[in-house]
Design a protein around this motif. Structure first.
Motif, PDB file in Angstrom:
ATOM      1  N   SER A 462       8.137  11.075   5.460  1.00 22.94           N
ATOM      2  CA  SER A 462       6.890  10.445   5.886  1.00 22.94           C
ATOM      3  C   SER A 462       6.077   9.889   4.720  1.00 22.94           C
ATOM      4  O   SER A 462       5.180   9.082   4.918  1.00 22.94           O
ATOM      5  N   ASP A 463       6.391  10.318   3.491  1.00 21.05           N
ATOM      6  CA  ASP A 463       5.679   9.776   2.322  1.00 21.05           C
ATOM      7  C   ASP A 463       6.534  10.007   1.084  1.00 21.05           C
ATOM      8  O   ASP A 463       7.328  10.957   1.016  1.00 21.05           O
ATOM      9  N   TYR A 464       6.350   9.126   0.097  1.00 18.75           N
ATOM     10  CA  TYR A 464       7.160   9.173  -1.123  1.00 18.75           C
ATOM     11  C   TYR A 464       6.297   8.703  -2.276  1.00 18.75           C
ATOM     12  O   TYR A 464       5.738   7.609  -2.243  1.00 18.75           O
ATOM     13  N   LYS A 465       6.128   9.558  -3.288  1.00 16.99           N
ATOM     14  CA  LYS A 465       5.282   9.218  -4.426  1.00 16.99           C
ATOM     15  C   LYS A 465       6.044   9.451  -5.721  1.00 16.99           C
ATOM     16  O   LYS A 465       6.781  10.440  -5.853  1.00 16.99           O
ATOM     17  N   GLU A 484       7.046  13.879   1.068  1.00 17.80           N
ATOM     18  CA  GLU A 484       6.506  14.564   2.242  1.00 17.80           C
ATOM     19  C   GLU A 484       7.432  14.286   3.419  1.00 17.80           C
ATOM     20  O   GLU A 484       7.794  13.133   3.671  1.00 17.80           O
ATOM     21  N   SER A 493       6.090  19.419   1.838  1.00 19.25           N
ATOM     22  CA  SER A 493       6.271  18.590   0.646  1.00 19.25           C
ATOM     23  C   SER A 493       7.186  19.278  -0.352  1.00 19.25           C
ATOM     24  O   SER A 493       7.151  20.502  -0.523  1.00 19.25           O
TER      25      SER A 493
END
Length: 541
Positions: A462-465, A484, A493
């Motif tokens: 759902s998220d990538y940093k 995430e 996470s």
């Protein structure tokens, strides 16, 4: 002290003047219901004479069954040279059907002559005439004395004359506005003391945050005698924002002994703060006082040890009283207390005499030294603890992977990932295409293990940093990847660190899947009839 003050929320009007803040009519109605449940006394819905959206809100809000909040319309004093009866903005306020109106008028002579370009006497008539007219129509009238503190400093006599005109016309409350947000608390209190000698009507306060003193100025005003407080949820507003009701309310109620709402309503404060952030499409700041995720988060080992014995050692209030909660973070600063607290929180059997405690702390510190960060990756941290006490959740192992990226003559890029995995003593080779190397690798990994563990198809990224850790090394820098993941019900996470972004991503991906499988082992379905070697082929699904 056990006095009572009125809370006046202007999130739906003044708050939306903040950069990046926009609310639909439906958003405004939802926030209205939340604020009413919280116990806010006045909710300013907007300026009905300024745009169709606000007029629509006033039509729709009539259908809400509110517990106690008074819906208020905002507007200005009449225009120069016309009577109040013929002013279209005042007429829109009446047409909105509200019981209360807040109208602002100029109290700084500089604004009267330069902004309004009218005479000082005419401005006084505008204030009197507008308040008088709305009172005759049966409305409760709140007069917002715009730029009052700046006006007072430049021309004390005229500023006081202006608010006296509002009082003589029948205003129910006169709100002193620090519109430019540049006043100091000492100035606020001294000026209010003078005002109290001039008028007898209830005094309110409206502060902006340009000097980062809006909350302090508001509290000082209440201490001096203001009984009507204007502000916004989360401090939204033009420029640097308005006074933040989310900070003002607990300070008044819990520290100054001034009643704002019921204790059970106060426990909704964190929920309301986050709710408004979400509707406004704003990321809630972790460091927001009182309601932020980090407001009661403890990281240093000595701090955690003290807090676990006596929370008041490092907490100024009980977090649960405003709907927040205590959190213990883990990092290179952590000690035994941090680890034991987190283990207990995660349901992991661990006591201080277990050698795994010291070993895990040392392992964590080494990992954080090379760039890992577990504060934002608690799933990876839980795996670290469980590995430390001998729980191995190794559902698959990597033999190797290969990433191939082609740039076509037309300029298009294609990326293919090939992975070879060992699963249940079987060797699996899969390939998949994706939108970039990490995406392709994710697809290939899922294909490989999906034959054995269908549960993997229920989760997704759902998220990538990505963060560069040593910028001086330029393209050779070490990077930290935070991923995430979610299954639509919960999120978690994980973290990976490497000098190679693909390898860092791989570590985070694998941790994410391992964590999900560990949490759902009772649902883990394994296919034990797979052949020794399979080439599943290329796909982008």
């Amino acid at each position: 002290m056990d006095s009572h003050v009125k809370m006046y929320d202007t999130t739906l009007r003044d708050g939306t003047q903040g950069e990046g803040i926009s609310l639909s009519v439906d958003d405004k109605l939802k926030i209205t219901k939340k604020l009413d449940q919280l116990g806010v006394h006045y909710i300013e819905g907007g300026w009905p004479g300024s745009n169709p959206k606000d007029m629509s809100y006033f039509e729709e809000v009539k259908h809400l069954s509110l517990q106690s909040a008074v819906i208020t319309a905002f507007g200005s004093t009449r225009r120069p040279g016309v009577t109040a009866e013929k002013d279209p903005n005042l007429e829109r306020i009446i047409e909105s059907g509200v019981e209360a109106a807040a109208i602002f008028g100029k109290t700084w002579d500089f604004h009267v002559t330069e902004a309004l370009q009218t005479t000082l006497d005419e401005n006084i008539y505008m204030i009197y005439d507008s308040v008088r007219y709305l009172k005759e129509k049966g409305l409760e009238v709140i007069f917002d004395a715009e730029h009052f503190f700046d006006g007072y400093k430049h021309n004390q006599t005229y500023a006081l004359h202006a608010i006296s005109a509002a009082e003589e016309a029948g205003a129910d409350c006169i709100v002193l506005c620090d519109t430019n947000g540049g006043s100091l608390p000492s100035e606020i209190s001294e000026i209010i003391k003078t005002v109290q000698q001039q008028i007898t009507v209830a005094i309110g306060i409206h502060c902006h945050n340009d000097g980062e003193l809006a909350v302090a100025n508001t509290l000082e005003a209440v201490k001096t005698g203001a009984v009507h407080i204007q502000g916004t949820v989360n401090g939204y507003g033009e420029r640097c924002g308005n006074a933040n009701l989310i900070s003002i309310i607990p300070n008044l109620q819990m520290k100054m002994g001034i009643s704002c709402m019921e204790d059970e309503q106060l426990k909704q404060l964190t929920e309301v703060s986050i709710y408004v952030h979400e509707l406004a499409n704003q990321t809630p700041p972790n460091s927001q006082p009182f309601t932020g995720k980090s407001a009661f988060a403890h990281k240093g080992g000595m701090h955690v040890s003290a807090v676990l014995k006596h929370p008041e050692t490092y907490e100024h209030i009980v977090p649960e009283d405003i709907g927040n909660e205590r959190r213990v973070l883990v990092s290179e600063l952590s000690g035994q207390s941090n680890l034991l607290f987190k283990a207990k929180e995660l349901g992991i059997p661990l006591d201080k005499d277990n050698p795994a405690v010291k070993e895990t702390i040392e392992k964590m510190k080494k990992m954080e030294h090379i760039g890992y960060q577990y504060e934002a990756a608690e799933a990876s941290f839980e795996l670290l603890i469980r590995n430390g006490i001998g729980e191995k959740h190794e559902y698959f192992h990597l033999d190797h992977f290969k990433i191939i990226t082609d740039k076509e003559k037309q300029g298009n890029f294609t990326t293919e990932a090939v992975v070879k995995m060992d699963i249940q003593d079987q060797s699996i080779i899969t390939a998949a295409e994706g939108n970039g190397p990490v995406n392709a690798l994710d697809y290939a990994l899922r294909k490989a293990i999906g034959e054995y563990y269908p549960l993997v198809h229920e989760m997704y990224l759902s998220d990538y940093k990505v963060r560069v850790l040593d910028e001086a090394e330029a393209t050779a820098s070490t990077v930290r990847v935070l991923i995430e993941s979610s299954d639509g019900k919960e999120t978690w996470s994980t973290v990976g660190v490497s000098g190679n972004i693909v390898e860092a991503s791989w570590h985070a991906l694998v941790d994410s899947i391992r964590y999900y499988f560990m949490k759902h082992e009772d649902r883990l379905i394994k296919n034990k009839t797979a052949p020794i070697t399979r080439d599943i082929g290329v796909s982008n699904h």
